[in-house]
Design a protein around this motif. Structure first.
Motif, short mmCIF file in Angstrom:
data_model
loop_
_atom_site.label_atom_id
_atom_site.label_comp_id
_atom_site.label_asym_id
_atom_site.label_seq_id
_atom_site.Cartn_x
_atom_site.Cartn_y
_atom_site.Cartn_z
N VAL A 267 -31.14 36.10 33.92
CA VAL A 267 -30.74 36.60 35.24
C VAL A 267 -31.02 38.10 35.27
CG1 VAL A 267 -28.88 34.92 35.64
CG2 VAL A 267 -28.35 37.08 34.53
N ASP A 268 -31.13 38.68 36.45
CA ASP A 268 -31.28 40.13 36.47
C ASP A 268 -29.90 40.76 36.24
OD1 ASP A 268 -29.94 40.61 39.01
OD2 ASP A 268 -31.76 39.96 40.01
N PHE A 269 -29.89 42.01 35.84
CA PHE A 269 -28.65 42.68 35.44
C PHE A 269 -27.62 42.75 36.58
CE2 PHE A 269 -31.49 44.39 32.11
CZ PHE A 269 -30.76 44.00 31.00
N GLU A 270 -28.08 43.00 37.80
CA GLU A 270 -27.16 43.06 38.95
C GLU A 270 -26.48 41.72 39.17
OE1 GLU A 270 -28.35 44.49 42.82
OE2 GLU A 270 -29.23 46.27 41.88
N HIS A 271 -27.27 40.66 39.14
CA HIS A 271 -26.70 39.32 39.34
C HIS A 271 -25.74 38.99 38.20
CE1 HIS A 271 -27.42 34.80 40.32
NE2 HIS A 271 -26.24 35.21 40.66
N ARG A 272 -26.10 39.37 37.00
CA ARG A 272 -25.23 39.11 35.86
C ARG A 272 -23.87 39.77 36.06
NH1 ARG A 272 -26.77 40.97 29.84
NH2 ARG A 272 -25.99 42.99 30.55
N GLU A 273 -23.87 41.01 36.47
CA GLU A 273 -22.59 41.72 36.68
C GLU A 273 -21.76 41.03 37.76
OE1 GLU A 273 -21.32 43.98 34.62
OE2 GLU A 273 -23.17 43.55 33.54
N ALA A 274 -22.42 40.58 38.82
CA ALA A 274 -21.69 39.87 39.89
C ALA A 274 -21.08 38.57 39.35
CB ALA A 274 -22.63 39.58 41.06
N LEU A 275 -21.84 37.84 38.55
CA LEU A 275 -21.33 36.59 37.97
C LEU A 275 -20.14 36.87 37.05
CD1 LEU A 275 -24.70 34.82 37.09
CD2 LEU A 275 -23.10 34.16 38.90
N LEU A 276 -20.27 37.88 36.20
CA LEU A 276 -19.19 38.22 35.26
C LEU A 276 -17.94 38.66 36.01
CD1 LEU A 276 -21.29 40.18 32.63
CD2 LEU A 276 -20.26 37.93 32.31
N ASP A 277 -18.11 39.43 37.07
CA ASP A 277 -16.96 39.91 37.84
C ASP A 277 -16.29 38.79 38.63
OD1 ASP A 277 -17.36 42.48 36.91
OD2 ASP A 277 -18.37 43.17 38.75
N THR B 5 -22.17 38.46 25.24
CA THR B 5 -21.79 38.94 23.92
C THR B 5 -22.60 40.20 23.62
OG1 THR B 5 -23.49 37.58 22.86
CG2 THR B 5 -21.29 36.60 23.08
N PRO B 6 -22.20 40.97 22.62
CA PRO B 6 -22.98 42.18 22.28
C PRO B 6 -24.47 41.89 22.05
CG PRO B 6 -20.87 42.24 21.17
CD PRO B 6 -20.97 40.88 21.82
N HIS B 7 -24.78 40.73 21.50
CA HIS B 7 -26.19 40.37 21.26
C HIS B 7 -27.01 40.37 22.55
CE1 HIS B 7 -29.66 38.35 19.49
NE2 HIS B 7 -29.64 37.54 20.53
N TYR B 8 -26.43 39.92 23.65
CA TYR B 8 -27.16 39.81 24.92
C TYR B 8 -26.94 41.01 25.85
CZ TYR B 8 -28.35 35.07 23.65
OH TYR B 8 -28.85 33.98 23.00
N GLN B 9 -26.15 41.98 25.44
CA GLN B 9 -25.80 43.10 26.31
C GLN B 9 -27.02 43.81 26.89
OE1 GLN B 9 -22.58 43.72 27.17
NE2 GLN B 9 -23.48 45.10 28.67
N ASP B 10 -28.06 43.99 26.11
CA ASP B 10 -29.24 44.72 26.58
C ASP B 10 -30.36 43.82 27.09
OD1 ASP B 10 -27.99 47.13 25.92
OD2 ASP B 10 -28.76 47.06 23.87
N TRP B 11 -30.09 42.55 27.22
CA TRP B 11 -31.08 41.59 27.69
C TRP B 11 -30.64 41.01 29.03
CZ3 TRP B 11 -35.47 41.48 25.01
CH2 TRP B 11 -35.43 41.94 23.70
N PRO B 12 -31.58 40.68 29.90
CA PRO B 12 -31.20 40.11 31.21
C PRO B 12 -30.85 38.61 31.08
CG PRO B 12 -33.58 40.26 31.06
CD PRO B 12 -33.03 40.88 29.80
N MET B 13 -29.75 38.37 30.39
CA MET B 13 -29.30 37.01 30.12
C MET B 13 -27.78 36.94 30.32
SD MET B 13 -32.18 35.62 29.02
CE MET B 13 -32.11 34.26 27.89
N VAL B 14 -27.30 35.76 30.66
CA VAL B 14 -25.86 35.53 30.76
C VAL B 14 -25.53 34.20 30.10
CG1 VAL B 14 -25.89 34.36 33.04
CG2 VAL B 14 -23.86 35.65 32.31
N ILE B 15 -24.41 34.15 29.42
CA ILE B 15 -23.95 32.91 28.79
C ILE B 15 -23.14 32.14 29.82
CG2 ILE B 15 -22.49 31.93 26.98
CD1 ILE B 15 -23.20 34.48 25.31
#
Length: 122
Positions: A61-71, A80-90
Motif C-alpha cells: 500500500v502507499d504510505f498515506e493509505h497505510r497510515e489511514a488504515l492503521l489509524d 512491525t519495525p521490519h516493514y516501517q520503511d516499506w510501503p506494506m501493511v500487515i
C-alpha cells in the motif's frame, strides 16, 4: 430463516490463507511463488502480497493509505519495525472482512502490474 443465519455466520467466518490465495490468483497474470519461505503473490514479477503466517498477510500500500488504515482500524492492521520503511501493511485475517481484503489486494495488484498487464485486463 435458518438459511439467513448460515449466510450471516459464513460472512463473519475468519478468512484463511486459502481465501487469500483464491482472491489473489483471481487477479489477471498473478503468480504464486515463495517469498521468504511463505506463499507470495506477484504480478509483472513484483510482489504485491505475501503470507506471513496462518493469521496474517502483508500487502503493498502507499504510505498515506497505510497510515489511514492503521489509524482507522488498529485491530485489523499493523506495521512491525521490519516493514516501517516499506510501503506494506500487515493485515490480520481474523479481523478483516472479505470485501475489504479483496479491495486491498486489487489495489496492491494495480500498483504492481505493468502497463501492458493493466491494459490487457480492462
Amino acid at each position: 430463516m435458518a438459511t439467513r443465519k448460515k449466510t450471516v455466520a459464513k460472512r463473519k467466518a475468519r478468512l484463511t490463507v486459502d481465501d487469500v490465495r483464491e482472491m489473489a490468483l483471481a487477479l489477471p497474470s498473478t503468480e504464486e511463488r515463495p517469498s521468504y519461505g511463505t506463499p507470495g503473490f506477484r504480478v509483472s514479477n513484483k510482489l504485491f502480497a505475501r503470507v506471513l503466517d496462518e493469521d496474517s498477510i502483508v500487502i503493498k500500500v502507499d504510505f498515506e493509505h497505510r497510515e489511514a488504515l492503521l489509524d482507522s482500524k488498529p485491530d485489523m492492521f499493523e506495521v512491525t519495525p521490519h516493514y516501517q520503511d516499506w510501503p506494506m501493511v500487515i493485515v490480520r485475517l481474523k479481523t478483516v472482512d472479505r470485501r475489504l481484503l479483496d479491495a486491498l489486494l486489487k489495489e496492491a495488484w494495480r500498483r504492481c502490474a505493468s502497463a501492458r498487464v493493466l491494459k490487457a485486463s480492462v
